[in-house]
Scaffold this motif. Structure first.
Motif, PDB file in Angstrom:
ATOM      1  N   THR A 162       0.466   4.977   1.221  1.00 19.48           N
ATOM      2  CA  THR A 162      -0.816   6.069   1.451  1.00 19.48           C
ATOM      3  C   THR A 162       0.162   7.632   2.798  1.00 19.48           C
ATOM      4  O   THR A 162      -0.126   8.635   2.392  1.00 19.48           O
ATOM      5  CB  THR A 162      -1.967   5.349   2.610  1.00 19.48           C
TER       6      THR A 162
ATOM      7  N   GLN B 259      -8.853  -2.988   2.839  1.00 22.03           N
ATOM      8  CA  GLN B 259      -9.174  -3.565   4.118  1.00 22.03           C
ATOM      9  C   GLN B 259      -9.212  -4.847   2.922  1.00 22.03           C
ATOM     10  O   GLN B 259      -9.637  -6.631   2.983  1.00 22.03           O
ATOM     11  CB  GLN B 259     -10.058  -3.354   4.937  1.00 22.03           C
TER      12      GLN B 259
ATOM     13  N   ASN C   9      -9.308   9.424  10.863  1.00 23.79           N
ATOM     14  CA  ASN C   9      -9.059   7.749  10.276  1.00 23.79           C
ATOM     15  C   ASN C   9      -9.259   6.915   8.639  1.00 23.79           C
ATOM     16  O   ASN C   9      -9.182   5.484   8.780  1.00 23.79           O
ATOM     17  CB  ASN C   9     -10.498   7.150  11.354  1.00 23.79           C
ATOM     18  N   GLU C  10      -9.598   8.109   8.458  1.00 28.32           N
ATOM     19  CA  GLU C  10      -9.576   7.397   6.153  1.00 28.32           C
ATOM     20  C   GLU C  10     -10.113   6.342   5.998  1.00 28.32           C
ATOM     21  O   GLU C  10      -9.993   5.603   6.110  1.00 28.32           O
ATOM     22  CB  GLU C  10      -8.288   7.005   6.379  1.00 28.32           C
ATOM     23  N   THR C  11     -11.543   6.050   6.917  1.00 29.31           N
ATOM     24  CA  THR C  11     -12.568   5.481   7.075  1.00 29.31           C
ATOM     25  C   THR C  11     -12.436   4.589   4.808  1.00 29.31           C
ATOM     26  O   THR C  11     -12.672   3.709   4.940  1.00 29.31           O
ATOM     27  CB  THR C  11     -14.279   6.032   7.134  1.00 29.31           C
TER      28      THR C  11
ATOM     29  N   ASN D  74      -9.143   3.362   4.367  1.00 33.24           N
ATOM     30  CA  ASN D  74      -8.581   1.666   4.004  1.00 33.24           C
ATOM     31  C   ASN D  74     -10.104   0.719   4.496  1.00 33.24           C
ATOM     32  O   ASN D  74      -9.746  -0.710   4.917  1.00 33.24           O
ATOM     33  CB  ASN D  74      -8.726   1.679   6.209  1.00 33.24           C
TER      34      ASN D  74
ATOM     35  N   LYS E 145       0.693  -1.079  -0.171  1.00 39.06           N
ATOM     36  CA  LYS E 145      -0.116   0.473  -0.071  1.00 39.06           C
ATOM     37  C   LYS E 145       0.596   1.390   0.278  1.00 39.06           C
ATOM     38  O   LYS E 145       2.022   1.084   0.636  1.00 39.06           O
ATOM     39  CB  LYS E 145      -0.385   0.257   1.410  1.00 39.06           C
TER      40      LYS E 145
END
Ligand code: CP
Length: 318
Positions: A5, A132, A123-125, A128, A3
């Protein structure tokens, strides 16, 4: 690399900059690496540079590219977990993400801060969830808190133009009529803090960015002191970060616009901005049209940063 980021995903920064220079000098050296591999670029928000430069980078590596604008022609996506889906969003991101992952080998995601809930943003919902649930390597094409492809290109550009080993680099807030995310200044600060540069952040009081990004930078509320002797002025607007003003505009003070008088305080500094830029709000015509403005080569280096990152992802995963 699985990843990308943050600056921490790139590994040794000096080596990353050397890899970037190789990519810049040899853009078609790795055409075999991407053969029969597909990049899916997903945009929740608008883009010119990221869209074109990342596509160009993938094509240079021999990849196929699919681009999806979520807000134009795709089903509206529900992103909250546990909701009763009786509104206007017919598809949940929890199915959509693995389905998108099934159609590609690498995923790029652009998803800005929404400024409704700081925790949701920081939280970079959304990003993420792609990491995931997609089952594929994921890289950020600007998320809520960071824009690492931009910052990597910024650093490549500074390395190309710097005249001293330890330049004075100034991240300078400038006014804007709309509330803009903190992703670019956060990310720029994170990457510059990974160098040995003399780093100063200047902004009006109330525009402090998250301390995790300020790091070892000097925060200077007096722009005159910040501009003095600078080698690079990196202008950017951002909305307030701190409670209770998160996501709000608390100043449009035009005395912060980058103009010739300010640039005269510097060490004949180069002017940088990630673009798009509002002329005569962020920067005067005179400055951005001057020989000291390097916004176009900076944007051109977006191909180099994207290609360097994609190359590492392909090498490490396929
Ligand atoms: N700098 C940048 O990311 O530009 P776009 O928003 O046009 O992609």
């Amino acid at each position: 690399m699985r990843k990308f980021t943050t600056v921490h995903d790139i590994g040794d920064l000096k080596q990353a900059l050397e890899k970037a220079q190789f990519v810049k000098q040899n853009p078609f050296a790795d055409q075999d690496l991407g053969r029969n591999k597909t990049l899916l670029m997903i945009f929740f928000n608008s883009s010119l540079r990221t869209r074109l430069s990342t596509q160009k980078a993938a094509l240079n590596l021999g990849m196929n590219v699919i681009v999806l604008d979520i807000n134009q022609g795709a089903w509206k996506l529900e992103t909250e977990k546990g909701v009763v889906m009786d509104g206007d969003k017919p598809e949940h991101i929890l199915e959509a993400i693995p389905v998108m992952g099934a159609y590609c080998d690498v995923i790029g995601v652009r998803s800005f801060a929404q400024f409704q809930d700081k925790d949701y943003d920081y939280n970079e919902t959304i990003l993420n969830q792609f990491i995931q649930y997609s089952g594929k390597p994921v890289f950020s094409m600007e998320a809520a808190t960071r824009h690492p492809l931009q910052s990597f290109a910024d650093l490549i550009t500074i390395e190309e133009y710097k005249k001293t080993a330890r330049p004075k680099v100034v991240l300078a807030w400038a006014p804007h009529p709309r509330a803009l995310p903190q992703a670019v200044p956060n990310s720029f600060a994170e990457w510059i803090n990974a160098t040995n540069y003399d780093f100063v952040i200047t902004h009006p009081e109330g525009y402090e960015i998250d301390e995790q990004f300020v790091g070892k930078a000097k925060v200077e509320y007096d722009w005159r002191k910040a501009y003095e002797g600078a080698d690079f002025i990196y202008a950017k607007n951002w909305a307030a970060y701190r409670h209770p003003n998160y996501g709000k505009i608390i100043s449009t003070d035009r005395s912060w616009t980058v103009d010739s008088a300010k640039m005269a305080l510097t060490n004949n500094a180069y002017f940088m901005h990630c673009l798009p830029v509002r002329r005569n709000m962020i920067v005067s015509d005179e400055v951005i049209d001057s020989p000291q403005s390097i916004v176009v080569p900076e944007a051109a280096n977006r191909v180099v940063s994207a290609q360097t990152v994609l190359k590492e992802i392909l090498k490490d995963n396929y």
